[in-house]
Design a protein around this motif. Structure first.
Motif, PDB file in Angstrom:
ATOM      1  N   ILE A 155      17.011  33.397 -73.979  1.00 43.68           N
ATOM      2  CA  ILE A 155      15.855  34.246 -73.312  1.00 43.68           C
ATOM      3  C   ILE A 155      16.547  35.030 -72.262  1.00 43.68           C
ATOM      4  O   ILE A 155      17.061  33.942 -71.251  1.00 43.68           O
ATOM      5  CB  ILE A 155      14.713  33.773 -73.071  1.00 43.68           C
ATOM      6  CG1 ILE A 155      14.418  33.318 -74.574  1.00 43.68           C
ATOM      7  CG2 ILE A 155      13.705  34.671 -72.554  1.00 43.68           C
ATOM      8  CD1 ILE A 155      12.938  32.536 -74.505  1.00 43.68           C
ATOM      9  N   CYS A 156      16.570  36.155 -71.799  1.00 46.37           N
ATOM     10  CA  CYS A 156      16.983  36.674 -70.767  1.00 46.37           C
ATOM     11  C   CYS A 156      16.109  36.268 -69.401  1.00 46.37           C
ATOM     12  O   CYS A 156      14.753  36.396 -69.589  1.00 46.37           O
ATOM     13  CB  CYS A 156      17.100  38.321 -70.838  1.00 46.37           C
ATOM     14  SG  CYS A 156      17.429  39.161 -69.295  1.00 46.37           S
ATOM     15  N   ALA A 157      16.583  35.842 -68.470  1.00 47.86           N
ATOM     16  CA  ALA A 157      15.852  35.302 -67.231  1.00 47.86           C
ATOM     17  C   ALA A 157      15.216  36.464 -66.460  1.00 47.86           C
ATOM     18  O   ALA A 157      14.356  36.240 -65.846  1.00 47.86           O
ATOM     19  CB  ALA A 157      16.791  34.512 -66.343  1.00 47.86           C
ATOM     20  N   GLU A 158      15.809  37.686 -66.611  1.00 45.50           N
ATOM     21  CA  GLU A 158      15.221  38.882 -65.984  1.00 45.50           C
ATOM     22  C   GLU A 158      14.007  39.612 -66.681  1.00 45.50           C
ATOM     23  O   GLU A 158      12.911  39.581 -66.112  1.00 45.50           O
ATOM     24  CB  GLU A 158      16.347  39.825 -65.820  1.00 45.50           C
ATOM     25  CG  GLU A 158      15.951  40.768 -64.791  1.00 45.50           C
ATOM     26  CD  GLU A 158      16.139  40.492 -63.006  1.00 45.50           C
ATOM     27  OE1 GLU A 158      16.847  39.080 -63.032  1.00 45.50           O
ATOM     28  OE2 GLU A 158      15.731  41.071 -62.276  1.00 45.50           O
ATOM     29  N   CYS A 159      13.895  39.910 -68.119  1.00 41.10           N
ATOM     30  CA  CYS A 159      13.402  40.852 -68.721  1.00 41.10           C
ATOM     31  C   CYS A 159      12.393  39.723 -69.700  1.00 41.10           C
ATOM     32  O   CYS A 159      11.554  40.337 -70.201  1.00 41.10           O
ATOM     33  CB  CYS A 159      13.767  41.850 -69.261  1.00 41.10           C
ATOM     34  SG  CYS A 159      15.136  41.599 -70.526  1.00 41.10           S
ATOM     35  N   GLY A 160      12.934  38.672 -70.021  1.00 41.48           N
ATOM     36  CA  GLY A 160      12.463  37.859 -70.928  1.00 41.48           C
ATOM     37  C   GLY A 160      12.573  38.173 -72.288  1.00 41.48           C
ATOM     38  O   GLY A 160      11.939  37.738 -73.296  1.00 41.48           O
TER      39      GLY A 160
ATOM     40  N   LEU B 125      21.611  36.468 -68.853  1.00 41.75           N
ATOM     41  CA  LEU B 125      21.049  37.750 -68.505  1.00 41.75           C
ATOM     42  C   LEU B 125      21.500  38.612 -69.695  1.00 41.75           C
ATOM     43  O   LEU B 125      22.447  38.392 -70.078  1.00 41.75           O
ATOM     44  CB  LEU B 125      21.442  38.499 -67.166  1.00 41.75           C
ATOM     45  CG  LEU B 125      20.705  37.769 -66.114  1.00 41.75           C
ATOM     46  CD1 LEU B 125      21.365  38.589 -64.880  1.00 41.75           C
ATOM     47  CD2 LEU B 125      19.408  37.724 -65.892  1.00 41.75           C
ATOM     48  N   CYS B 126      20.528  39.316 -70.209  1.00 35.97           N
ATOM     49  CA  CYS B 126      21.088  40.370 -71.213  1.00 35.97           C
ATOM     50  C   CYS B 126      21.807  41.529 -70.357  1.00 35.97           C
ATOM     51  O   CYS B 126      21.864  41.632 -69.383  1.00 35.97           O
ATOM     52  CB  CYS B 126      19.709  41.086 -71.986  1.00 35.97           C
ATOM     53  SG  CYS B 126      18.826  42.388 -70.809  1.00 35.97           S
ATOM     54  N   LEU B 127      22.833  42.339 -70.995  1.00 39.63           N
ATOM     55  CA  LEU B 127      23.627  43.065 -70.565  1.00 39.63           C
ATOM     56  C   LEU B 127      23.010  44.091 -69.772  1.00 39.63           C
ATOM     57  O   LEU B 127      23.569  44.745 -68.642  1.00 39.63           O
ATOM     58  CB  LEU B 127      24.666  43.648 -71.253  1.00 39.63           C
ATOM     59  CG  LEU B 127      25.649  42.579 -72.111  1.00 39.63           C
ATOM     60  CD1 LEU B 127      26.948  43.264 -72.585  1.00 39.63           C
ATOM     61  CD2 LEU B 127      25.885  41.452 -71.080  1.00 39.63           C
ATOM     62  N   SER B 128      21.897  44.537 -70.189  1.00 42.75           N
ATOM     63  CA  SER B 128      21.123  45.689 -69.575  1.00 42.75           C
ATOM     64  C   SER B 128      20.757  45.223 -68.016  1.00 42.75           C
ATOM     65  O   SER B 128      20.839  45.929 -67.119  1.00 42.75           O
ATOM     66  CB  SER B 128      19.882  45.977 -70.340  1.00 42.75           C
ATOM     67  OG  SER B 128      20.130  46.485 -71.651  1.00 42.75           O
ATOM     68  N   CYS B 129      19.927  43.837 -68.155  1.00 44.89           N
ATOM     69  CA  CYS B 129      19.911  43.387 -66.806  1.00 44.89           C
ATOM     70  C   CYS B 129      21.127  43.327 -66.055  1.00 44.89           C
ATOM     71  O   CYS B 129      20.764  43.238 -64.738  1.00 44.89           O
ATOM     72  CB  CYS B 129      18.890  42.208 -66.895  1.00 44.89           C
ATOM     73  SG  CYS B 129      17.242  42.546 -67.510  1.00 44.89           S
ATOM     74  N   ALA B 130      22.070  42.842 -66.203  1.00 46.14           N
ATOM     75  CA  ALA B 130      23.157  42.717 -65.627  1.00 46.14           C
ATOM     76  C   ALA B 130      23.997  43.863 -65.358  1.00 46.14           C
ATOM     77  O   ALA B 130      25.161  43.664 -64.717  1.00 46.14           O
ATOM     78  CB  ALA B 130      24.045  41.528 -66.435  1.00 46.14           C
TER      79      ALA B 130
HETATM   80 ZN   LIG Z   1      17.087  41.487 -69.424  1.00 44.45          ZN
END
Ligand SMILES: [Zn+2]
Length: 56
Positions: free
Chosen positions: A13-18, A36-41
């Motif tokens: 699970i992405c730590a930023e957007c969940g 983190l998903c690549l979008s958030c990174a």
């Molecule tokens: Zn994310």
């Protein structure tokens, strides 16, 4: 900044957007945060070249 991209081998699970990233998702690991998903990174614009098609 030393970014490394991984393919997850378990549910993440992405730590930023969940967002549920699921199996075999491209993720990156942020220090102190986790996956983190690549979008958030800010990496979703990257294009990953297949093996053998890189710069020579
Ligand atoms: Zn994310």
């Amino acid at each position: 900044m030393d970014l490394k991209v991984f393919i997850s081998h378990q549910d993440s699970i992405c730590a930023e957007c969940g967002k549920q990233l699921g199996h075999h998702a491209w993720i990156t690991l942020a220090e102190g945060k986790g996956a983190l998903c690549l979008s958030c990174a800010d990496l979703d614009h990257l294009i990953f070249l297949p093996t053998g098609d890189s710069l020579q």
